[in-house]
Design a protein around this motif. Sequence first.
Motif, short mmCIF file in Angstrom:
data_model
loop_
_atom_site.label_atom_id
_atom_site.label_comp_id
_atom_site.label_asym_id
_atom_site.label_seq_id
_atom_site.Cartn_x
_atom_site.Cartn_y
_atom_site.Cartn_z
N TYR A 166 -25.89 21.27 -9.48
CA TYR A 166 -26.53 20.02 -9.88
C TYR A 166 -25.46 18.93 -9.85
CZ TYR A 166 -30.26 23.14 -11.30
OH TYR A 166 -31.25 24.09 -11.29
N GLU A 167 -25.62 17.98 -8.97
CA GLU A 167 -24.64 16.91 -8.80
C GLU A 167 -25.33 15.57 -9.03
OE1 GLU A 167 -22.74 17.38 -5.02
OE2 GLU A 167 -22.05 19.44 -5.45
N GLY A 168 -25.14 15.03 -10.23
CA GLY A 168 -25.81 13.78 -10.56
C GLY A 168 -27.31 13.97 -10.59
N ASP A 169 -28.01 13.19 -9.79
CA ASP A 169 -29.46 13.26 -9.75
C ASP A 169 -29.96 14.19 -8.65
OD1 ASP A 169 -29.67 11.45 -11.83
OD2 ASP A 169 -29.70 9.71 -10.49
N GLU A 170 -29.06 14.87 -7.96
CA GLU A 170 -29.45 15.73 -6.85
C GLU A 170 -29.17 17.20 -7.17
OE1 GLU A 170 -29.12 13.42 -2.63
OE2 GLU A 170 -27.32 14.45 -3.35
N VAL A 171 -29.92 18.05 -6.46
CA VAL A 171 -29.63 19.48 -6.44
C VAL A 171 -29.08 19.77 -5.05
CG1 VAL A 171 -30.56 21.80 -6.63
CG2 VAL A 171 -31.46 19.98 -8.08
N VAL A 172 -27.94 20.46 -4.99
CA VAL A 172 -27.26 20.71 -3.72
C VAL A 172 -27.20 22.21 -3.47
CG1 VAL A 172 -25.12 20.38 -2.41
CG2 VAL A 172 -25.88 18.63 -4.04
N LEU A 173 -27.61 22.62 -2.28
CA LEU A 173 -27.58 24.02 -1.87
C LEU A 173 -26.45 24.22 -0.86
CD1 LEU A 173 -29.13 26.79 -2.03
CD2 LEU A 173 -30.31 26.06 0.07
N ARG A 174 -25.60 25.22 -1.14
CA ARG A 174 -24.49 25.52 -0.25
C ARG A 174 -24.59 26.95 0.26
NH1 ARG A 174 -22.08 21.70 -3.66
NH2 ARG A 174 -20.79 20.17 -2.53
N ASN A 175 -24.14 27.13 1.49
CA ASN A 175 -24.05 28.45 2.10
C ASN A 175 -22.64 28.58 2.68
OD1 ASN A 175 -24.65 29.85 5.18
ND2 ASN A 175 -25.10 31.03 3.36
N GLN A 176 -21.89 29.56 2.21
CA GLN A 176 -20.49 29.76 2.63
C GLN A 176 -19.67 28.48 2.45
OE1 GLN A 176 -20.08 31.68 6.45
NE2 GLN A 176 -21.84 33.03 6.06
N GLY A 177 -19.95 27.76 1.37
CA GLY A 177 -19.20 26.56 1.04
C GLY A 177 -19.69 25.29 1.67
N ASP A 178 -20.59 25.39 2.66
CA ASP A 178 -21.12 24.21 3.34
C ASP A 178 -22.43 23.76 2.72
OD1 ASP A 178 -19.04 24.16 5.24
OD2 ASP A 178 -20.10 25.60 6.51
N VAL A 179 -22.60 22.44 2.58
CA VAL A 179 -23.87 21.91 2.11
C VAL A 179 -24.92 22.10 3.21
CG1 VAL A 179 -25.12 19.86 1.37
CG2 VAL A 179 -22.76 20.21 0.63
N VAL A 180 -26.01 22.80 2.89
CA VAL A 180 -27.06 23.05 3.88
C VAL A 180 -28.39 22.39 3.51
CG1 VAL A 180 -26.05 25.17 4.77
CG2 VAL A 180 -27.58 25.29 2.78
N ALA A 181 -28.52 21.93 2.26
CA ALA A 181 -29.73 21.23 1.86
C ALA A 181 -29.46 20.45 0.58
CB ALA A 181 -30.89 22.21 1.62
N ARG A 182 -30.19 19.36 0.43
CA ARG A 182 -30.15 18.57 -0.79
C ARG A 182 -31.59 18.32 -1.25
NH1 ARG A 182 -25.20 16.08 -2.00
NH2 ARG A 182 -23.65 16.27 -0.34
#
Length: 267
Positions: A183-199
């Motif tokens: 959870y980063e501020g007002d967003e939810v961030v999805l990472r795969n192997q350290g890379d952002v793949v969806a917000r």
Amino acid sequence: MKHDMPFPAGEESLLSTHSVYGAPCWVSLTSRDLKITEEFYSAVLGWRWRPAKLGEPFRIALVDGVPVAGVAAVAAMWQMAVAWTPYFAVRSADEAVSRAAERGGTAAVGPISLPPGRAALLADRDGATFGIWEGELFSDWETWRASRPAFIRLHTRDAFDAAMFYGGVFDWAEPGGCCEVQYEGDEVVLRNQGDVVARIESGALEAAPDPSIRPHWQVHFAVEDVAACARTAERHGGSVLSLGDDEAVLRDTDGAQFTVTARRFGG
């Protein structure tokens, strides 16, 4: 639906969705006219094309020989919306559909068998459409993931509520799983192997007359020159919905909406 997972005949699969379950694994466009779609995206994004296993009217888009996305000109024939759709890897299509239904989602198509796997087209409880894929991934899928030619963002009513829905469907919180949720501020961030793949971001309006501000998944493509893509889209019959220094929201000749993002800012 998952029209065209690009698994060329005679090649060995390096991965299956069991290895990367819960992560975005492909993006696909349903359109009306294959020739016009090919001409538009070739001009705007520089794509080249190869046939898909399912034959006409399916195609795989390529950049430097790497598969980027699938296109199926079946919108009119199958009475489907013209749209870009992200697909998520699952271990079991049947289980994912059941989990979505238990959480208030709906199934529009499937699960159906599309060798070498199974697919379904779903909507979350706010109406945003997404797909699932169970089975083999094409042999150079890791190259696709590493190059990150496509990135997805969910515009939804409540990001945290949506994260609970998708996390439950895709086991995002499972210990040892392939995805990490932050959870980063007002967003939810999805990472795969350290890379952002969806917000996932809040603010979409469920009953808005304009579909672009209702809950939906937006597909982003990384490009070198955002302004040039916007100009080319207009010259080839598309339209520019918004234009900034690093990002533009475009609409193709069929009406499908997508975003181009400056490569240095992708994800």
